[in-house]
Scaffold this active site. Structure first.
Site, PDB file in Angstrom:
ATOM      1  N   GLY A  28       0.829  -1.232  -0.084  1.00  0.00           N
ATOM      2  CA  GLY A  28      -0.138  -0.086  -0.029  1.00  0.00           C
ATOM      3  C   GLY A  28       0.807   1.326  -0.009  1.00  0.00           C
ATOM      4  O   GLY A  28       1.970   1.247   0.226  1.00  0.00           O
ATOM      5  N   GLN A  49       2.823   9.988   1.225  1.00  0.00           N
ATOM      6  CA  GLN A  49       4.221   9.092   1.504  1.00  0.00           C
ATOM      7  C   GLN A  49       5.219   9.839   0.417  1.00  0.00           C
ATOM      8  O   GLN A  49       6.408   9.402   0.346  1.00  0.00           O
ATOM      9  CB  GLN A  49       4.221   7.580   1.368  1.00  0.00           C
ATOM     10  CG  GLN A  49       3.290   7.220   2.713  1.00  0.00           C
ATOM     11  CD  GLN A  49       3.305   5.780   2.582  1.00  0.00           C
ATOM     12  OE1 GLN A  49       2.413   5.180   2.061  1.00  0.00           O
ATOM     13  NE2 GLN A  49       4.320   5.134   3.206  1.00  0.00           N
ATOM     14  N   CYS A  93       5.982  -0.334   6.976  1.00  0.00           N
ATOM     15  CA  CYS A  93       5.621   0.827   6.342  1.00  0.00           C
ATOM     16  C   CYS A  93       6.804   1.467   5.367  1.00  0.00           C
ATOM     17  O   CYS A  93       7.899   1.357   5.944  1.00  0.00           O
ATOM     18  CB  CYS A  93       5.076   2.083   7.058  1.00  0.00           C
ATOM     19  SG  CYS A  93       4.705   3.626   6.375  1.00  0.00           S
ATOM     20  N   LEU A  94       6.406   1.753   4.022  1.00  0.00           N
ATOM     21  CA  LEU A  94       7.664   2.038   3.384  1.00  0.00           C
ATOM     22  C   LEU A  94       8.365   3.405   3.918  1.00  0.00           C
ATOM     23  O   LEU A  94       9.264   3.825   3.462  1.00  0.00           O
ATOM     24  CB  LEU A  94       7.190   2.342   1.792  1.00  0.00           C
ATOM     25  CG  LEU A  94       6.681   0.978   1.232  1.00  0.00           C
ATOM     26  CD1 LEU A  94       6.048   1.354  -0.172  1.00  0.00           C
ATOM     27  CD2 LEU A  94       7.866   0.003   1.118  1.00  0.00           C
ATOM     28  N   HIS A 151      -4.301   1.431   7.761  1.00  0.00           N
ATOM     29  CA  HIS A 151      -2.966   1.912   7.627  1.00  0.00           C
ATOM     30  C   HIS A 151      -2.569   3.103   6.778  1.00  0.00           C
ATOM     31  O   HIS A 151      -2.288   3.957   7.317  1.00  0.00           O
ATOM     32  CB  HIS A 151      -1.814   0.727   7.508  1.00  0.00           C
ATOM     33  CG  HIS A 151      -0.507   1.070   7.261  1.00  0.00           C
ATOM     34  ND1 HIS A 151       0.385   0.745   8.205  1.00  0.00           N
ATOM     35  CD2 HIS A 151       0.154   1.962   6.410  1.00  0.00           C
ATOM     36  CE1 HIS A 151       1.668   1.208   7.929  1.00  0.00           C
ATOM     37  NE2 HIS A 151       1.355   2.103   6.669  1.00  0.00           N
ATOM     38  N   GLU A 152      -3.371   2.680   5.550  1.00  0.00           N
ATOM     39  CA  GLU A 152      -3.032   3.775   4.464  1.00  0.00           C
ATOM     40  C   GLU A 152      -3.964   4.878   4.954  1.00  0.00           C
ATOM     41  O   GLU A 152      -3.760   5.956   4.451  1.00  0.00           O
ATOM     42  CB  GLU A 152      -3.473   3.063   3.130  1.00  0.00           C
ATOM     43  CG  GLU A 152      -2.740   1.990   2.782  1.00  0.00           C
ATOM     44  CD  GLU A 152      -1.109   2.341   2.932  1.00  0.00           C
ATOM     45  OE1 GLU A 152      -0.609   3.362   2.650  1.00  0.00           O
ATOM     46  OE2 GLU A 152      -0.176   1.273   2.941  1.00  0.00           O
ATOM     47  N   HIS A 161      -2.582   7.496   7.404  1.00  0.00           N
ATOM     48  CA  HIS A 161      -1.606   8.110   6.432  1.00  0.00           C
ATOM     49  C   HIS A 161      -2.070   9.680   5.914  1.00  0.00           C
ATOM     50  O   HIS A 161      -1.564  10.585   6.082  1.00  0.00           O
ATOM     51  CB  HIS A 161      -0.917   7.700   5.202  1.00  0.00           C
ATOM     52  CG  HIS A 161       0.236   6.624   5.472  1.00  0.00           C
ATOM     53  ND1 HIS A 161       1.594   7.336   6.059  1.00  0.00           N
ATOM     54  CD2 HIS A 161       0.509   5.259   5.303  1.00  0.00           C
ATOM     55  CE1 HIS A 161       2.330   6.090   6.018  1.00  0.00           C
ATOM     56  NE2 HIS A 161       1.654   5.145   5.768  1.00  0.00           N
TER      57      HIS A 161
END
Ligand code: ZN
Length: 159
Positions: free
Chosen positions: A46, A51, A91-92, A133-134, A137
């Protein structure tokens, strides 16, 4: 194919609230293509627009084993959630780290597609986790705020 630079923890853009998308113009179409390219290249499941430094309410997710089933969410909102799951999350934007996070086991999301048609989508387990999670963000939140226990190095979990 165009890759964007993934912002990492400490970058203030990750702590800001993203703005609603009003319509999908060519600029947004290219942004979404780039988000997908960037997510797949980084082997993530994701990616949210903040991000890559863009404060717009757009999320891409792909939890399929083959990585060929992208979900694109514009202005997503969680409208139902139930159950509970506890599992490791990464997480990226927090490279090399994982931590245990509790999430609902089932989540229903309302969002808009690329034609700005409203739709609903449900997910359980990993997909429910990815939705939470996304969408976090988009409100400037990272999973490290919800940890059960310590943030760990990915290396510690591997052989
Ligand atoms: Zn993330």
């Amino acid at each position: 194919m165009a890759l964007r630079n993934i912002r990492t923890i400490g970058d203030s853009v990750l702590n800001k609230r993203a703005r609603e998308v009003e319509d999908v113009d060519q600029h947004i179409e290219i942004l979404i293509e780039d988000m997908l390219d960037t997510m797949y290249e980084a082997q993530g499941v994701g990616l949210a627009a903040p991000q890559i430094g863009i404060l717009k309410r757009i999320v891409v997710i792909d939890v399929s084993p083959e990585g060929d089933d992208p979900i694109i969410l514009i202005n997503p909102e969680i409208i139902e959630q139930d159950g509970e799951q506890e599992g490791s999350e990464g997480c990226l934007s927090v490279p090399g780290k994982v931590g245990i996070v509790k999430r609902p086991n089932h989540v229903k999301v309302r969002a808009f597609d690329m034609d700005m048609n409203e739709f609903e989508i449900e997910g359980t387990e990993l997909l429910a986790r990815a939705f939470c999670h996304e969408i976090d963000h988009l409100d400037g939140h990272l999973y490290v705020e919800h940890l059960e226990g310590q943030l760990m190095d990915v290396d510690q979990l591997e052989d």
